[in-house]
Design an enzyme around this catalytic site. Structure first.
Site, PDB file in Angstrom:
ATOM      1  N   SER A 251     -20.930  11.218  10.269  1.00 43.33           N
ATOM      2  CA  SER A 251     -20.221  11.036   9.031  1.00 43.33           C
ATOM      3  C   SER A 251     -21.259  10.180   8.095  1.00 43.33           C
ATOM      4  CB  SER A 251     -18.870  10.490   9.046  1.00 43.33           C
ATOM      5  OG  SER A 251     -18.403  10.004   7.835  1.00 43.33           O
TER       6      SER A 251
ATOM      7  N   TYR B 156     -13.216   3.551  10.703  1.00 42.84           N
ATOM      8  CA  TYR B 156     -13.914   4.837  10.959  1.00 42.84           C
ATOM      9  C   TYR B 156     -15.370   4.685  10.633  1.00 42.84           C
ATOM     10  CZ  TYR B 156     -14.528  10.013   9.332  1.00 42.84           C
ATOM     11  OH  TYR B 156     -15.124  11.065   9.406  1.00 42.84           O
TER      12      TYR B 156
END
Ligand code: NAP
Ligand code: GCO
Length: 263
Positions: free
Chosen positions: A144, A157
């Site tokens: 990501s 995250y």
């Protein structure tokens, strides 16, 4: 020889009933791979199978919670018996919880780490022995932009995806001698159910502030689509990337390179 061909290869894409996983699986199938995927519930596996069939793809689906090592080992064993040895693994399954860190319960933090970091370890560990025996394999971890950057409310995250970047580099380091390449794909902001809350129209019909923010931060001036990840995934799954190892390929429209458009 077409070095981008995946003919004769078996690809496992985790969490691929829809979203980014479905798009990547479809691209690998179009390049010739046999696609197998899993999801948490039979309902989603069935929906995924119907969607693959509609796309003309003869996929196989399994119910498996990627955080459960026993379930993962059983699934990999079943795939090897029913389909064959896994040549390509895409660790795609993932969750996010958007909660200010000082309000986040430790259990919520652990849940994100479990799915987004521990599970890619578990699934990669399950497929490595056969890849080592075959002296060939491709592992692609879906990282990501949060493998590089932080932002408010995504502490768990970002920690998971940052760790996943380093797990990617370590698998590359430890197993490169077996002709196993492990790389990451770092999608930018992609329009999927996971980011739907960030794109919801406001009550007055105006764009979500985060939507406008991302458009201003992206040189391409648009959100990515799951299809934008198809080509990069085929590249990293194919012989075309046999000397690419430990790399995270950011597919972000240029966000990481850009300071952002002046408001
Ligand atoms: P999504 O729409 O939320 O889909 C996630 C998939 O993972 C779903 O199929 C979900 O299954 C599955 N999953 C979640 N937990 C699981 C578990 N324990 N076991 C098995 N399957 C599980 O997400 P997405 O946007 O397609 O994202 C896919 C991957 O790309 C994720 O790793 C995400 O972090 C990453 N990513 C997304 C973006 C973005 O902007 N969308 C950007 C960068 C990276 P259920 O439907 O059953 O829950
Ligand atoms: C968020 C988004 C991001 C994207 C993606 C960016 O809340 O900031 O969900 O985390 O999902 O990971 O690369």
């Amino acid at each position: 020889m077409n070095q981008f061909s995946l003919e004769g290869k078996i690809a496992l894409i985790t969490g691929a009933s829809y979203g980014i996983g479905f798009s990547i699986a479809s691209a690998l199938a179009a390049a010739g791979a046999k696609v197998v995927f899993n999801d948490l519930k039979q309902e989603f596996v069935d929906k995924g199978l119907a969607a693959y069939k509609e796309a003309g793809i003869d996929a196989k689906g399994y119910v498996c919670d990627v955080t459960n090592e026993d379930q993962v080992n059983a699934m990999v064993k079943q795939i090897e018996a029913e389909v064959g040895v896994i040549d390509i693994l895409v660790n795609n399954a993932g969750i996010i919880k958007r909660i200010p860190m000082h309000e986040m319960a430790a259990a919520e933090f652990r849940q994100v780490i479990d799915v987004d970091l521990n599970a890619p370890f578990i699934v990669a560990k399950a497929v490595l022995p056969s890849m080592m025996k075959k002296r060939a394999g491709k592992i692609i971890n879906i990282c990501s932009m949060m493998s590089e950057l932080g932002r408010e409310t995504v502490s768990a995250y970002a920690a998971a995806k940052g760790g996943l970047k380093m797990l990617t580099r370590n698998i590359a380091s430890e197993y490169g001698e077996y002709n196993i390449q492990c790389n990451g794909i770092g999608p930018g902001y992609i329009a999927t159910p996971q980011t739907a809350p960030l794109r919801e129209k406001q009550a007055d019909g105006s764009p979500h502030p985060f939507d406008s923010f991302i458009i201003a931060k992206t040189p391409a001036a648009r959100w990515g689509t799951p299809e934008d990840l198809a080509g990069p995934a085929v590249f990293l799954a194919s012989n075309a990337s046999d000397f690419v190892n430990g790399h995270v390929l950011y597919v972000d429209g240029g966000i990481l390179a850009y300071i952002g458009k002046q408001p």
